[in-house]
Structures are given as C-alpha cells and as structure tokens.
Design an enzyme around this catalytic site. Structure first.
Site, mmCIF file in Angstrom:
data_model
loop_
_atom_site.group_PDB
_atom_site.id
_atom_site.type_symbol
_atom_site.label_atom_id
_atom_site.label_comp_id
_atom_site.label_asym_id
_atom_site.label_seq_id
_atom_site.Cartn_x
_atom_site.Cartn_y
_atom_site.Cartn_z
ATOM 1 N N GLU A 44 12.687 -43.859 23.165
ATOM 2 C CA GLU A 44 12.023 -42.564 22.949
ATOM 3 C C GLU A 44 11.316 -42.193 24.240
ATOM 4 O O GLU A 44 10.712 -43.045 24.899
ATOM 5 C CB GLU A 44 11.024 -42.703 21.793
ATOM 6 C CG GLU A 44 9.994 -41.603 21.671
ATOM 7 C CD GLU A 44 10.623 -40.276 21.272
ATOM 8 O OE1 GLU A 44 10.361 -39.296 21.980
ATOM 9 O OE2 GLU A 44 11.349 -40.237 20.268
ATOM 10 N N CYS A 64 -1.554 -22.353 -0.737
ATOM 11 C CA CYS A 64 -0.140 -22.381 -0.352
ATOM 12 C C CYS A 64 0.549 -23.367 -1.276
ATOM 13 O O CYS A 64 0.199 -24.553 -1.289
ATOM 14 C CB CYS A 64 0.008 -22.803 1.106
ATOM 15 S SG CYS A 64 1.709 -23.189 1.580
ATOM 16 N N GLN A 101 7.465 -37.167 9.309
ATOM 17 C CA GLN A 101 8.099 -36.113 8.514
ATOM 18 C C GLN A 101 7.128 -35.551 7.480
ATOM 19 O O GLN A 101 6.347 -36.294 6.876
ATOM 20 C CB GLN A 101 9.334 -36.670 7.799
ATOM 21 C CG GLN A 101 10.466 -37.077 8.727
ATOM 22 C CD GLN A 101 11.345 -35.908 9.147
ATOM 23 O OE1 GLN A 101 11.019 -34.749 8.922
ATOM 24 N NE2 GLN A 101 12.461 -36.206 9.781
ATOM 25 N N CYS A 155 7.638 -19.335 4.134
ATOM 26 C CA CYS A 155 8.794 -19.482 3.237
ATOM 27 C C CYS A 155 9.687 -18.249 3.346
ATOM 28 O O CYS A 155 9.186 -17.143 3.517
ATOM 29 C CB CYS A 155 8.335 -19.616 1.781
ATOM 30 S SG CYS A 155 7.355 -21.085 1.430
ATOM 31 N N TYR A 190 15.993 -41.526 20.248
ATOM 32 C CA TYR A 190 14.972 -40.604 19.730
ATOM 33 C C TYR A 190 14.213 -41.275 18.565
ATOM 34 O O TYR A 190 14.047 -40.694 17.494
ATOM 35 C CB TYR A 190 15.587 -39.294 19.233
ATOM 36 C CG TYR A 190 16.473 -38.564 20.211
ATOM 37 C CD1 TYR A 190 15.928 -37.773 21.222
ATOM 38 C CD2 TYR A 190 17.857 -38.644 20.122
ATOM 39 C CE1 TYR A 190 16.740 -37.091 22.108
ATOM 40 C CE2 TYR A 190 18.681 -37.961 21.009
ATOM 41 C CZ TYR A 190 18.116 -37.185 22.004
ATOM 42 O OH TYR A 190 18.920 -36.504 22.875
ATOM 43 N N ASP A 194 18.505 -39.173 16.113
ATOM 44 C CA ASP A 194 17.733 -38.205 15.323
ATOM 45 C C ASP A 194 17.022 -37.267 16.300
ATOM 46 O O ASP A 194 15.817 -37.353 16.496
ATOM 47 C CB ASP A 194 16.726 -38.939 14.430
ATOM 48 C CG ASP A 194 15.955 -37.990 13.514
ATOM 49 O OD1 ASP A 194 16.327 -36.802 13.423
ATOM 50 O OD2 ASP A 194 14.957 -38.440 12.909
ATOM 51 N N CYS A 231 4.701 -17.199 -5.329
ATOM 52 C CA CYS A 231 3.579 -17.109 -4.398
ATOM 53 C C CYS A 231 3.214 -15.647 -4.142
ATOM 54 O O CYS A 231 4.080 -14.828 -3.820
ATOM 55 C CB CYS A 231 3.939 -17.786 -3.078
ATOM 56 S SG CYS A 231 2.629 -17.682 -1.831
ATOM 57 N N CYS A 273 3.349 -13.831 4.442
ATOM 58 C CA CYS A 273 3.314 -15.062 5.219
ATOM 59 C C CYS A 273 4.729 -15.419 5.652
ATOM 60 O O CYS A 273 5.685 -15.199 4.916
ATOM 61 C CB CYS A 273 2.705 -16.175 4.366
ATOM 62 S SG CYS A 273 2.987 -17.840 4.977
ATOM 63 N N CYS A 291 18.280 -31.985 12.229
ATOM 64 C CA CYS A 291 17.451 -30.950 11.600
ATOM 65 C C CYS A 291 17.979 -29.555 11.908
ATOM 66 O O CYS A 291 17.317 -28.561 11.597
ATOM 67 C CB CYS A 291 15.995 -31.080 12.039
ATOM 68 S SG CYS A 291 15.728 -30.933 13.814
#
Length: 453
Positions: free
Chosen positions: A335, A161, A285, A84, A314, A383, A75, A81, A410
């Site tokens: 939730e 991108c 996601q 990444c 969650y 989660d 890239c 940017c 995550c």
C-alpha cells in the site's frame, strides 16, 4: 448533432435507463435527455430546461405511465440532499438495475462475456453507514448542519439521515442547537473564519464503540472541555473524542494533525473473526454488514487451500489481507500510504497473525522486487480506488503471471477497462459478483474472478 429539441419545449418520452447520478435517460431521435426523478420504463411529459450539443436536461411535468418499481421516498430531504439518488426506486428495483448496469458496462467497455451474477443486497438497506462526515456552517439565522446538495457546497440543514447510524443523527440534530452556548463558532468556507468545519462520527457495528471527530480550523481549542461535556451528554456510548486540525483552504475534510481529547485513540470493530482498530483517519468500509459479504466473496474466489502465497495490492489497513490470512500460507500486503501500513501491521498483531507481511510503496515497484526475492504469488488480490488499477500494476500482473487474480472494485467502469487489459494479457474472467455496499445510491461494488489461461 443538431438538437431535435430546444429550451422550453414540452415532450412525451419513454425513459430507458438511469445515469450514474440517478437521472432518467430518454432519447429523442438519438439525442439523450437527462431527467431528474424519472425511472426506467416510465412514460413522462417533460419540460426541456437546457440543450447542449450532445445532450440536454429536462424536468418532469407529468408521469403518464409509472414504473412498477416506483415507491415514495421515505426521507423528507430526498431530492434536496445529494447523498442518495434512488430512494424513489424499490430496493428490489435498485438491485435489478445495478445488476443490469454492471452487465452492460462489462459488455460495452470491456467486451467481457463472463457471467454477472445477481447483486448481493441487504436484508435491511437503511441505517447502514458507520461513518458520517457532517459539515457545519453559520448562516444569518444560526448554525446549520447536514449534507451537501448534489454537485454543490450548499448545505441542506437536516435533523436526521436514514442511511446513517442514529448517533450521527443525535449529533447533527442537537449539537448545532448548543454550539453557540459553548462559544464554538461554525466555519464559513468563503471567509475561512469560524472554528468547527465538520463533525465525523464513526461507530463499530460489532462493538458499539463510537468516535466523534471535531474538525477545527485552528489548533487552539478553548472550548474543548465544554465540547467534550456536550458530546458525552448527547452520545452516552461515545468512547473516543478527537480533534482533527485542518487550517487549509480546501475541500478535503481531514487535516494531517489529530489530537485525542477524551477516551481512546481509536475504536474497535470486527468483520467475521477479525478485529480492527480504527483511528480518525483510517480507511474502513462504511457498510460493515456488506463488507463481510464482499470480503467473503473475495475469499471464495481466491480458493485457498492453506498452501498459497497471496499478494494483496492496495491493502489499506489490512482488512482483506487478514481475511485471506486465515486461509492462506502467507499474505503479503502492499500500500502506498505509510500510515495505512502501520495500521495493517498493528491489526495483524492484534489478531495474532504471524503469516502476514506489509510494506509501504507503489505496488508496481514493490511486487516485481518481491518476485526477484522469490516471494511469488499464487493468488493476487487487488482492491484499487475508483480510478482503477495503475497501468504499471496491470503490466506487472501480466508479467508475473499469478495463476489467479481476484479484483475487488468500487467502480464497474474501471473494472471493465482493467479486465479487458488482463484478458488481453492472458487471463480469463470466470465470474463477476456485484455487491450492494451503498443501498439507495447508484454505487455498486463487484468482485471479479480471473484465471491464467
């Protein structure tokens, strides 16, 4: 600690690791130097930029010995940017680093000795993002759009991108060229003037349906007909064009009011055998290929025979819940976001599930009440967001003692912290499977399987 180096020093150092920002880490007499662009196993000459009490920053002057995993970032915006951090590291190297990172975090933070398996990566780690949030602004030379520089709100003007879907590139490259023609002024964050704040693009990987969300600084939208025509020209497969109103002085992208300008209120997508309706504000996601890998792993660890009651804390819009409902006797989802629960109920109905129940509220309050009502979990799935599980929920799990817990995370650091609490409360972590949801970045998800001892 007195820093063993000072500003403007030049040193030759061995890079040992990467930070969560993707910077190389080298140590001089135990003093960490963070070096942008450096990779583990590299010997580099650096120029010290800044020293603080406990760490410093440096830039590469020369790479004396290069990592075998170093590649040329494909890239042209890499390093400018902030999207990444790892394009200069081969994909095999990325997966290897993420596996070691998860393993080290488990040992250092959680004192967890469970096996950490090799990371499940992608065959093609590019163009995977099905959602892009592109900020627009006005400069002296005209409108620009792109993504923010790392840790700033300065926009890098970009044409494409390579980790997002190509429809987002079409919008980003072409819409800014034609904004002025239709009188749609980009937003200025400092003056709080201008109309167009962000453009959000969502795509259903399985269906090909595309939603374009125009985030505006005002309710009144006199250019809407021209904007609809322009977007339909730029993205022929668009199925939904939506206005989201955000009049606040805030960094939050979406406001609370959403108006469908053209097409449907939502797009559809499928993960495995399950269909989902995704609205402008739904959480879904961003990597659908790896989402299926992640959820199948959670299902595998749940070890369902068809007789179990599962609680999904969650639960969001029901993505994991509905995966589990295919194999479980009953799934109860909780939730705190009421709109997400409404989406979960609609998605269950869309797929014909009659063995699900969803309720809005704090999990640590709802789950004990369910237990008091006789709704007890054989398997509990969590989660949580990046901050990890609420302490009260962890205590609830320990008190209610479901025989199996599946933790989808995550953030490996908060996962390690929470696993320690659960192990101290009577559980044993059997295995941890990392999944690469965000190739080219330092983020890594993981699924942990725990059993009541």
């Amino acid at each position: 600690m007195v820093a063993p180096v000072k500003k403007n020093d030049r040193k030759i150092v061995l890079v040992e690791d990467l930070t969560h920002d993707g910077n190389g880490v080298a140590k001089i007499d135990g003093y960490p130097l963070f070096i942008q662009g450096a990779l583990p196993q590299e010997t580099v000459e650096v120029h010290v930029l800044k020293t603080l009490k406990n760490y410093g920053f440096a830039k590469i002057v020369d790479i004396k010995e290069e990592s075998p995993d170093r590649v040329k970032a494909p890239c042209i915006y890499f390093g400018k940017c902030g999207g990444c951090q790892l394009q200069h590291l081969s994909y095999e190297g990325q997966l290897k680093w993420k596996e070691n990172m998860v393993r080290n975090v488990m040992k250092r933070i959680g004192k967890i000795d469970a096996p950490v398996l090799p990371v499940k990566g992608m065959q093609d780690p590019w163009n995977y993002r099905n959602k892009s949030q592109i900020p627009f602004t006005q400069t002296e030379t005209g409108p620009i759009a792109g993504f923010y520089k790392s840790k700033t709100h300065d926009i890098v003007d970009m044409e494409r991108c390579i980790i997002q879907v190509e429809e987002a590139d079409q919008i980003m490259a072409n819409l800014k060229k034609e904004l002025m023609d239709i009188g749609l002024q980009p937003y200025n964050e400092e003056s709080h003037r201008g109309m167009l704040r962000h453009v959000v693009i969502r795509k259903g990987r399985a269906t090909g349906e595309v939603m374009v969300v125009l985030v505006t600084n005002k309710h009144k939208f006199p250019q809407k007909d021209a904007a609809i025509a322009l977007i339909r020209k730029l993205v022929p497969n668009v199925t939904s064009i939506v206005q989201n109103v955000n009049i606040e002085k805030t960094n939050v992208i979406l406001g609370n009011e959403t108006i469908t300008l053209w097409g449907k209120d939502f797009i559809e997508d499928t993960i495995g055998n399950v269909r989902f309706e995704i609205s402008a504000r739904s959480f879904y996601q961003v990597n659908p290929v790896q989402t299926e890998v992640l959820y199948k792993q959670a299902l595998d660890y749940a070890q369902l025979s068809g007789d179990e009651t599962v609680i999904d804390a969650y639960c969001g819009i029901g993505t994991i819940s509905l995966f589990l409902a295919e194999k479980a006797k009953q799934v109860l989802g909780v939730e705190i976001v009421e709109q997400a629960i409404e989406d979960a109920k609609r998605n269950a109905e869309l797929n014909g599930f009659t063995n699900t129940y969803f309720e809005a509220g704090p999990a640590e309050e709802v789950i004990p009440r369910w237990y008091a009502e006789g709704k007890k979990a054989d398997v509990l799935v969590v989660d949580p967001p990046r901050k990890g599980c609420d302490e009260a929920l962890l205590n609830t799990i320990i008190e209610q003692k479901p025989k199996r817990v599946v933790y989808v995370s995550c953030n490996p650091a908060t996962l390690a912290r929470d696993l320690r609490v659960l192990e101290d409360g009577g559980y044993k972590t059997k295995e941890i499977q990392p999944v690469d949801m965000f190739p080219q970045t330092t983020h890594c998800e993981a699924v942990a399987w725990l059993e009541l001892v």
